[in-house]
Motif scaffolding. Structure first.
Motif, PDB file in Angstrom:
ATOM      1  N   ALA A  58      34.182   7.268  -2.240  1.00 50.12           N
ATOM      2  CA  ALA A  58      33.089   6.499  -2.847  1.00 50.12           C
ATOM      3  C   ALA A  58      32.942   6.782  -4.336  1.00 50.12           C
ATOM      4  O   ALA A  58      32.382   5.964  -5.078  1.00 50.12           O
ATOM      5  CB  ALA A  58      31.779   6.808  -2.128  1.00 50.12           C
ATOM      6  N   TYR A  88      41.184   5.433  -6.125  1.00 50.24           N
ATOM      7  CA  TYR A  88      41.090   5.251  -4.669  1.00 50.24           C
ATOM      8  C   TYR A  88      42.460   4.955  -4.074  1.00 50.24           C
ATOM      9  O   TYR A  88      42.868   5.579  -3.084  1.00 50.24           O
ATOM     10  CB  TYR A  88      40.112   4.110  -4.362  1.00 50.24           C
ATOM     11  CG  TYR A  88      40.085   3.678  -2.922  1.00 50.24           C
ATOM     12  CD1 TYR A  88      39.447   4.447  -1.955  1.00 50.24           C
ATOM     13  CD2 TYR A  88      40.700   2.485  -2.530  1.00 50.24           C
ATOM     14  CE1 TYR A  88      39.422   4.047  -0.627  1.00 50.24           C
ATOM     15  CE2 TYR A  88      40.678   2.075  -1.207  1.00 50.24           C
ATOM     16  CZ  TYR A  88      40.041   2.854  -0.260  1.00 50.24           C
ATOM     17  OH  TYR A  88      40.030   2.449   1.054  1.00 50.24           O
ATOM     18  N   ARG A 147      33.416  -1.522   0.144  1.00 49.49           N
ATOM     19  CA  ARG A 147      33.758  -1.172  -1.236  1.00 49.49           C
ATOM     20  C   ARG A 147      33.824  -2.415  -2.129  1.00 49.49           C
ATOM     21  O   ARG A 147      33.493  -2.352  -3.320  1.00 49.49           O
ATOM     22  CB  ARG A 147      35.106  -0.441  -1.240  1.00 49.49           C
ATOM     23  CG  ARG A 147      35.512   0.129  -2.582  1.00 49.49           C
ATOM     24  CD  ARG A 147      36.846   0.851  -2.493  1.00 49.49           C
ATOM     25  NE  ARG A 147      37.182   1.482  -3.749  1.00 49.49           N
ATOM     26  CZ  ARG A 147      36.783   2.684  -4.124  1.00 49.49           C
ATOM     27  NH1 ARG A 147      36.040   3.416  -3.315  1.00 49.49           N
ATOM     28  NH2 ARG A 147      37.123   3.183  -5.300  1.00 49.49           N
TER      29      ARG A 147
END
Length: 254
Positions: free
Chosen positions: A73, A80, A170
């Motif tokens: 996160a 990521y 996301r």
């Protein structure tokens, strides 16, 4: 080495298909990610499926320590994706080490929650295992979380001839707009839909957690009316069980 990547559905043992059971019966060794005691019941659920459908002594489970993935996160898109790639590589190395020690001709199996083609890493990880040892992957589909969601709520996920948009938490806030039609959201540990209440208060949401399990919970209704209850219910399930797997769909009628 033959590797069966088997979709086992969204948690209900009845979700297993005949094809999945046949593929399970070919397996000598099931490899499972050891994620610690908190998520041990997910491994236990897989064991229960095998005990129900396979002959005792015809297979065994090998737990492989799951590498740490990192604070997803807190990462931007590039961080990521790099973190996930590193995690896949580490998993592949761990599995390959076990596989190299198996007798020749062994069949390895992975029991995948839901369907291997949707927001699951197993197929990609097996492809990475090719870097360390020869494998021959075979994929068996399973019932997806969003199929189980629609069935649990008794809904169709699209208007007549309309689209369905499937995404992750996301990406949700940045890409959502009413013209997407029905939006199905997976991998949303923070219920990002709560940040769309100001834009889509009148949207209808259908939410489910731990589909097919005793801890299953369903909620639906006008987004602005039910989001607080959904947030609280999700938190309670996580506190009670140490984990929660949820999925939801929502749409704003034109």
């Amino acid at each position: 080495m033959k590797v069966n990547i088997i979709g086992i559905g969204a948690g209900n043992p009845a979700h297993l298909t005949g094809e999945a059971i046949a593929a399970m019966r070919e397996v000598d060794v099931f490899l499972v990610a050891d994620k610690g005691e908190v998520k041990a019941d997910l491994v236990d659920a897989r064991r229960a499926l095998c005990e129900e459908h396979l002959e005792p002594g015809s297979y065994r489970f090998v737990a492989v320590d799951d590498p740490k993935r990192g604070p997803d996160a807190e990462r931007n898109k590039e961080q990521y994706e790099a973190g996930v790639a590193d995690w896949h590589a580490a998993r592949a190395r761990g599995y390959a080490e076990v596989m190299r020690g198996l007798p020749e001709g062994s069949v390895v199996g992975f029991l995948v929650w839901g369907d291997p083609a949707f927001y699951d890493s197993t197929i990609r990880i097996v492809e990475r295992i090719r870097e360390f040892t020869d494998v021959e992957p075979h994929v068996i589909p399973g019932i997806t979380a969003f199929q189980a969601l629609a069935a649990a709520h008794g809904i169709v996920l699209h208007e007549v001839g309309g689209p369905v948009h499937i995404t992750t938490g996301r990406r949700l806030v940045d890409e959502w707009q009413p013209g997407l039609g029905m939006t199905v959201v997976m991998l949303d540990g923070h219920l990002k839909v709560q940040h769309l209440v100001d834009k889509a208060a009148d949207a209808t949401i259908w939410w489910a957690a731990n589909l097919g399990l005793e801890s299953q919970q369903l909620r639906s209704g006008r987004l602005a009316d039910v989001i607080d209850d959904i947030i609280a219910t999700r938190a309670r399930i996580r506190e009670d069980h140490g984990w929660v797997m949820d999925v939801y769909a929502f749409t704003l009628a034109e």
